[in-house]
Design a protein around this motif. Structure first.
Motif, PDB file in Angstrom:
ATOM      1  N   ARG A  85     -13.720 -94.756 -33.533  1.00  0.00           N
ATOM      2  CA  ARG A  85     -13.783 -94.020 -34.798  1.00  0.00           C
ATOM      3  C   ARG A  85     -15.196 -93.555 -35.098  1.00  0.00           C
ATOM      4  N   SER A  86     -16.160 -94.270 -34.540  1.00  0.00           N
ATOM      5  CA  SER A  86     -17.559 -93.863 -34.680  1.00  0.00           C
ATOM      6  C   SER A  86     -18.137 -93.644 -33.287  1.00  0.00           C
TER       7      SER A  86
ATOM      8  N   ASP B 155     -13.798-101.138 -32.929  1.00  0.00           N
ATOM      9  CA  ASP B 155     -13.978-100.946 -34.375  1.00  0.00           C
ATOM     10  C   ASP B 155     -12.657-100.918 -35.148  1.00  0.00           C
TER      11      ASP B 155
ATOM     12  N   SER C 133     -13.126-102.769 -38.405  1.00  0.00           N
ATOM     13  CA  SER C 133     -14.335-102.445 -39.150  1.00  0.00           C
ATOM     14  C   SER C 133     -13.996-101.506 -40.312  1.00  0.00           C
TER      15      SER C 133
ATOM     16  N   ASP D  82     -14.703 -98.557 -40.577  1.00  0.00           N
ATOM     17  CA  ASP D  82     -14.354 -97.245 -40.043  1.00  0.00           C
ATOM     18  C   ASP D  82     -12.860 -97.101 -39.800  1.00  0.00           C
TER      19      ASP D  82
ATOM     20  N   LEU E  55     -11.000 -94.655 -42.017  1.00  0.00           N
ATOM     21  CA  LEU E  55     -11.306 -93.225 -41.993  1.00  0.00           C
ATOM     22  C   LEU E  55     -10.099 -92.374 -41.635  1.00  0.00           C
TER      23      LEU E  55
END
Length: 206
Positions: A79-80, A157, A160, A162, A165
């Protein structure tokens, strides 16, 4: 990331058996070189050959080298961007290679090289002449000092912040597949590829 590492011989053997191309790192005249070359394994050693390997190794006697074999299994898309990565299997072998001069071992090593990439080809094709053997440099490197690293699984992640999102995350598998044989353009009509070549079409490497 020590949790990704292994010193188990069976893990090393599995990585080496899955490929035939390595990268050889060596320092020649004070200059580092990393060159791709084919390899073959036979028992407790790995063999390397070719004019590039000859220049890198024969001109740098008693020089420690690092041989790396890597297989890429997937791209990890998180996602990041920070959490993006690669799923892989990698072996690193260290040591001082030995120039092979014994004729019987040289043939055995060259057979290992040939069979590593093209099983069955050594017995099918014409084998090296004395002149060709004399022009070929072959080195052996013991598998005594080696390590294996692997990375596998989805992005890290998922738990996390994120994860909120609403972005897609996962892996993109990377697969190397052998294609159908393509004949030499000057090959006379009627000469079909041997079974050990034809049957590899569609096989997945690694």
């Amino acid at each position: 990331m020590r949790h990704k590492g292994s010193h188990r011989r069976e893990d090393l053997d599995a990585v080496l058996a899955a490929g035939f191309l390595c990268h050889l790192g060596v320092v020649v005249d004070g200059t580092p070189m990393v060159v791709p070359t084919v390899y073959g394994t036979d028992g407790d050693r790995i063999y390397l050959h070719g004019s590039v390997a000859s220049r890198s190794l024969v001109q740098a006697p008693d020089a420690a080298v690092c041989v790396t074999v890597t297989h890429v299994d997937a791209l990890v898309l998180a996602r990041s961007v920070f959490e993006h990565g690669v799923n892989y299997r990698c072996a690193m072998i260290y040591g001082v290679p030995r120039l092979v001069t014994d004729p019987e071992e040289k043939l055995r090593g060259l057979r290992a090289l040939t069979e590593q990439s093209a099983p069955g080809q050594w017995d099918y094709a014409r084998q090296p002449s004395r002149k060709e053997l004399a022009a070929t440099a072959l080195v052996a490197l013991d598998l005594t000092e080696a390590s294996v690293k692997t990375s596998d699984g989805p992005p890290d992640d998922g738990d996390s912040p994120d994860a909120e999102l609403g972005l897609w995350a996962g892996i993109l598998p990377v697969v190397t597949t052998i294609g159908a044989p393509l004949a030499d353009p000057v090959l006379p009509a009627g000469i079909a590829p041997p079974a050990h070549v034809a049957e590899r079409a569609g096989q997945t490497l690694g």
